[in-house]
Design a protein around this motif. Structure first.
Motif, PDB file in Angstrom:
ATOM      1  N   LEU A  57      86.433   4.866  78.948  1.00 16.87           N
ATOM      2  CA  LEU A  57      86.208   3.626  78.201  1.00 16.87           C
ATOM      3  C   LEU A  57      86.689   3.750  76.756  1.00 16.87           C
ATOM      4  O   LEU A  57      87.162   2.769  76.160  1.00 16.87           O
ATOM      5  N   ALA A  58      86.583   4.941  76.199  1.00 22.41           N
ATOM      6  CA  ALA A  58      87.088   5.148  74.833  1.00 22.41           C
ATOM      7  C   ALA A  58      88.600   4.938  74.796  1.00 22.41           C
ATOM      8  O   ALA A  58      89.148   4.381  73.829  1.00 22.41           O
ATOM      9  N   ARG A  59      89.285   5.389  75.834  1.00 24.48           N
ATOM     10  CA  ARG A  59      90.733   5.160  75.900  1.00 24.48           C
ATOM     11  C   ARG A  59      91.029   3.669  75.995  1.00 24.48           C
ATOM     12  O   ARG A  59      91.989   3.162  75.393  1.00 24.48           O
ATOM     13  N   GLN A  60      90.214   2.952  76.795  1.00 23.52           N
ATOM     14  CA  GLN A  60      90.382   1.499  76.871  1.00 23.52           C
ATOM     15  C   GLN A  60      90.261   0.868  75.477  1.00 23.52           C
ATOM     16  O   GLN A  60      91.082   0.028  75.067  1.00 23.52           O
TER      17      GLN A  60
ATOM     18  N   ASP B  16      94.428   9.535  66.397  1.00 22.10           N
ATOM     19  CA  ASP B  16      94.519  10.937  66.813  1.00 22.10           C
ATOM     20  C   ASP B  16      93.243  11.357  67.538  1.00 22.10           C
ATOM     21  O   ASP B  16      92.359  10.529  67.798  1.00 22.10           O
ATOM     22  N   ALA B  17      93.118  12.652  67.859  1.00 26.85           N
ATOM     23  CA  ALA B  17      91.981  13.148  68.651  1.00 26.85           C
ATOM     24  C   ALA B  17      90.648  12.888  67.955  1.00 26.85           C
ATOM     25  O   ALA B  17      89.644  12.563  68.598  1.00 26.85           O
ATOM     26  N   ALA B  18      90.640  12.996  66.623  1.00 31.33           N
ATOM     27  CA  ALA B  18      89.397  12.757  65.888  1.00 31.33           C
ATOM     28  C   ALA B  18      88.959  11.304  66.012  1.00 31.33           C
ATOM     29  O   ALA B  18      87.756  11.002  66.150  1.00 31.33           O
TER      30      ALA B  18
ATOM     31  N   LEU C  20      89.693   9.269  68.501  1.00 27.90           N
ATOM     32  CA  LEU C  20      89.234   9.052  69.868  1.00 27.90           C
ATOM     33  C   LEU C  20      87.820   9.604  70.065  1.00 27.90           C
ATOM     34  O   LEU C  20      86.978   8.989  70.724  1.00 27.90           O
ATOM     35  N   THR C  21      87.560  10.749  69.452  1.00 25.98           N
ATOM     36  CA  THR C  21      86.214  11.332  69.526  1.00 25.98           C
ATOM     37  C   THR C  21      85.190  10.411  68.868  1.00 25.98           C
ATOM     38  O   THR C  21      84.070  10.226  69.371  1.00 25.98           O
ATOM     39  N   GLU C  22      85.578   9.814  67.738  1.00 24.98           N
ATOM     40  CA  GLU C  22      84.658   8.904  67.048  1.00 24.98           C
ATOM     41  C   GLU C  22      84.341   7.684  67.911  1.00 24.98           C
ATOM     42  O   GLU C  22      83.183   7.261  68.009  1.00 24.98           O
ATOM     43  N   ILE C  23      85.367   7.143  68.568  1.00 24.42           N
ATOM     44  CA  ILE C  23      85.135   5.994  69.451  1.00 24.42           C
ATOM     45  C   ILE C  23      84.226   6.403  70.609  1.00 24.42           C
ATOM     46  O   ILE C  23      83.297   5.683  70.989  1.00 24.42           O
ATOM     47  N   ARG C  24      84.486   7.592  71.176  1.00 26.66           N
ATOM     48  CA  ARG C  24      83.678   8.070  72.294  1.00 26.66           C
ATOM     49  C   ARG C  24      82.230   8.259  71.864  1.00 26.66           C
ATOM     50  O   ARG C  24      81.295   7.920  72.603  1.00 26.66           O
ATOM     51  N   ASP C  25      82.012   8.799  70.672  1.00 26.13           N
ATOM     52  CA  ASP C  25      80.643   9.002  70.187  1.00 26.13           C
ATOM     53  C   ASP C  25      79.922   7.674  70.004  1.00 26.13           C
ATOM     54  O   ASP C  25      78.718   7.556  70.289  1.00 26.13           O
TER      55      ASP C  25
END
Length: 760
Positions: A338-341, A370-372, A374-379
């Motif tokens: 979902l974060a990728r979406q 960037d990866a950071a 994407l991590t923030e969105i996932r969190d």
């Protein structure tokens, strides 16, 4: 000399135990663990020494070589005389002739002497002589002829099983000393000493394989709590504490199953197919949405659709973890997808995206997200309440109790997960939320635990409880330090408590770790696997119960004790192949006990007639003695049944003196007969409560009487016992073989045909 050495050993062990508790530790977990292990070892040894005080020495072997060996419950040696043996442990190889020597094969024994003691005083003895010519005239003159076995068999029952360590017979000894590896089935009819043999086998294995079994312990499974109370002193009297005694209803830590199933419900719950029903119920909690679920995360809409959930579920299942422990995998995969979406949507709305100059091999997405990022969105997604609620619906955390409660309460879910059951069988499984669990539920709960794994909520709750306990210990230690410290005005030339030890070290010093004995640790751990498992009345266990027990013994080192002729449970078995082929194929061995030491021959003849109606291919064991009183019957008027039972019970109780009387009744009569008997006789009880064993007279159903023995038994309305279950013949066979001395039958109608051999 023997008791002097025992007292010396007791003092030495007590002193060493005291030294262990007084010695300081480093305050580390390893230090506490080492101290606790040493304390456990010496505590167990002290308990063993204290337990063998009564009947320390019970036998003597006079060998043809001229050597003389004393046999007892514990091995003792003379440390001042090159450790010369003073007493040979009954489990040692040197003691085997005490049980196996016969006139035909004396095994180097000229005389076997059985000693009777009261406290520390020898009160009598019996001799078995295999070589009379080897005895002197004086020795011949002191021979005493009463057999030790017969004396033990004729003794009054006390409501507790006694050990048979002094009277083990050769047939029994072969089973006790059989190899530990693999599955040994001990088939034996009533009175053959199956239970006693099983318990003594546990003692023998714990002695012979001490290093292996002291770490993993021995599990002993009995049919009910009354039975366990009946046998609970046998192993301690042999000096063993590393065996855990439980019923199937107590197999799960923290759960005691006290509910009662209908016969149909017990039979259905016991079927092996219920394992797939439980597995299907778990899969029902790994849901897929029929329609996409839309979530608004920071004004970006992401869609939880079926394909997304399928990918996350597949990853979670491939992890091989149980349901609850696989949830983090599912959650991580779903949130990442979902974060990728969300990132894709955010990238799409970046202004002038096409005008951004790119170097060779560069990606605008890589520059902007960037990866950071994407991590923030996932969190953010992982912390979103709507997201968490969605995951809770798609892959909820479930306890075994919640799973079965929901399954039993939902006819629709039962229809989906158990399509092979009939409507009547599904209805039999219905259970009101909050109703007590039954013994037949325990294997299903165990199966559910295996598939679900531990709920992280329970793990966190235990961790919080331990943290509170550690804090309490620290606070207590700090309080002790305050008391011990000198006031601030005292001269600093004097040493303060805090100069020697701080509060945390003091708390660690007195920290109490896990329960000390192997049995206590095993009882608190559902995942514990045992070095050996012994199952008594094994014919009563269901297929699902066997599945749970096999899980606890992956090495398949087991002793299975039972009699297929006595199967009475709705989900029980009448074939050892049916039980074992699924788990070990044909890799199990059978030992048979054929001699009945309990039931007099006249009573056993009647029981054999009943057995023939159950299965003509089954053979009753051979009794070794005759009855002093012939079995009797009394036909009474139905209106006088209760009065007659009370009068006859009082008469039997008077006849056995300090012995025990059982009134065995059909289940429908347990209430009225129990009320009448307990009202008239002051020392009577009804039912299978463990404390009832201390009473002179018990009113029991056949199921409650199984595994027990009494000096006198009165069977009430045998025709009703035959008729009240589809295995009524086996139940009547069990009832007839509970007595060691006297049997009476009270009836209001004609006796059933199998009892025609009873005297009128």
């Amino acid at each position: 000399m023997l008791y002097g050495r025992l007292d010396e050993l007791r003092r030495e062990t007590s002193a060493r135990l005291g030294d262990v508790w007084r010695q300081p530790t480093s305050g580390t977990h390893q230090g506490r663990s080492e101290r606790d292990a040493s304390a456990t070892m010496y505590s167990d040894r002290l308990a063993q020494v204290n337990a063998v005080e009564g009947g320390l020495c019970f036998g003597r072997l006079d060998l043809t070589s001229g050597e003389r060996l004393y046999i007892g419950r514990l091995g003792l040696s003379d440390e001042d005389n090159d450790y010369e043996p003073l007493l040979v442990d009954w489990r040692a190889g040197a003691a085997r002739p005490f049980y196996c020597a016969t006139a035909a094969n004396p095994e180097g024994v000229s005389r076997r002497r059985h000693l009777y003691t009261k406290g520390r005083v020898v009160t009598g003895f019996d001799d078995d002589v295999f070589d009379l010519g080897s005895l002197t005239d004086d020795e011949r003159g002191e021979l005493n002829g009463e057999a030790a076995l017969m004396a033990a068999l004729n003794a009054n029952r006390t409501g507790r099983m006694r050990d048979i360590v002094a009277t083990i017979q050769g047939e029994q000894d072969n089973v006790i000393r059989a190899d530990r590896n693999g599955v040994l089935v001990v088939q034996g009819g009533p009175g053959t000493g199956k239970t006693a043999v099983a318990l003594h086998r546990a003692g023998y294995l714990l002695y012979t394989h001490r290093q292996q079994l002291s770490r993993r312990g021995v599990l002993i499974v009995g049919p009910n709590t009354t039975f366990l109370r009946y046998i609970d002193q046998v192993l301690p009297s042999l000096g063993e504490t590393d065996a855990l005694l439980v019923t199937m209803g107590e197999l799960l830590p923290g759960l005691v199953a006290t509910g009662v199933d209908t016969p149909l419900a017990a039979m259905v719950k016991g079927r092996h197919e219920m394992a797939e029903v439980v597995a299907a119920a778990v899969r029902e909690h790994q849901r897929l949405p029929d329609d996409p679920i839309e979530l608004d995360v920071e004004h970006v809409i992401v869609r939880v659709d079926r394909a997304t959930c399928l990918r996350a579920r597949a990853k979670a299942l491939r992890s091989g973890r149980p349901h609850n422990q696989a949830r983090p995998v599912f959650e991580r995969e779903l949130v990442t997808d979902l974060a990728r979406q969300a990132a894709d949507q955010l990238r799409a709305i970046v202004p002038a995206y096409d005008d951004i100059p790119l170097g060779e091999g560069e990606s605008a997405f890589g520059e902007l997200f960037d990866a950071a990022d994407l991590t923030e969105i996932r969190d953010e997604l992982a912390a979103d309440e709507t997201m968490l609620a969605t995951i809770d619906w798609l892959w909820p955390l479930v306890t075994p109790e919640e799973l079965l409660t929901e399954l039993y309460a939902s006819p629709d879910q039962l229809a989906t997960t158990a399509p092979g059951l009939t409507d009547e069988e599904r209805a039999a499984l219905a259970r009101a939320p909050g109703a007590p669990w039954t013994p037949a539920d325990v294997p299903l709960l165990d199966e559910a635990f295996e598939l679900l794994g531990e709920d992280e909520r329970q793990v966190l709750a235990r961790a919080a409880a331990q943290a509170r306990k550690d804090k309490d210990e620290y606070d207590y230690a700090a309080g002790v330090m305050d008391i011990l410290d000198l006031p601030e005005t005292a001269t600093r030339e004097l040493l303060r408590a805090s100069d020697v030890v701080d509060a945390r070290h003091l708390a660690n010093r007195h920290h109490v770790g896990p329960a000390g004995t192997t049995a206590e640790r095993a009882a608190a751990d559902r995942t514990w696997t045992f070095g050996h498992v012994i199952v008594d009345e094994a014919q009563e266990l269901s297929a699902m119960a066997w599945r749970a027990l096999m899980r606890r013994c992956p090495t398949r080192s087991m002793t299975i004790v039972g009699d297929i002729a006595q199967t009475g449970a709705p989900a029980g078995t009448t074939s050892w192949h049916e039980v074992l082929d699924r788990y070990v194929g044909d890799r199990w061995r059978l030992a048979e006990l054929t001699v009945n030491y309990r039931t007099p021959a006249e009573i056993m003849d009647v029981a054999a007639d009943v057995l023939a109606t159950v299965d003509p291919g089954l053979t009753a064991p051979t009794s070794v003695r005759q009855a002093e009183i012939a079995p009797w019957t009394a036909r009474v008027d139905p209106a006088d049944l209760l009065t007659s039972v009370v009068e006859l019970t009082a008469k039997e109780a008077a006849s056995v003196g300090e012995g025990r009387v059982a009134v065995i009744v059909p289940a429908a009569l347990a209430g009225p007969v129990g009320t009448a008997v307990t009202a008239a006789l002051p020392d009577a009880a009804v039912g299978a409560a463990p404390a009832a064993l201390d009473r002179v007279t018990l009113v029991l159903t056949v199921e409650q009487a199984k595994g027990l023995e009494f000096d006198a038994v009165i069977i009430v309305e045998p025709a009703d016992i035959l008729a009240e279950s589809r295995r009524g013949g086996r139940d009547l066979y069990v009832a007839l073989t509970r007595t060691t001395q006297r049997l009476g039958v009270v009836h209001t109608t004609d006796l059933p045909a199998p009892l025609a051999g009873l005297a009128n």
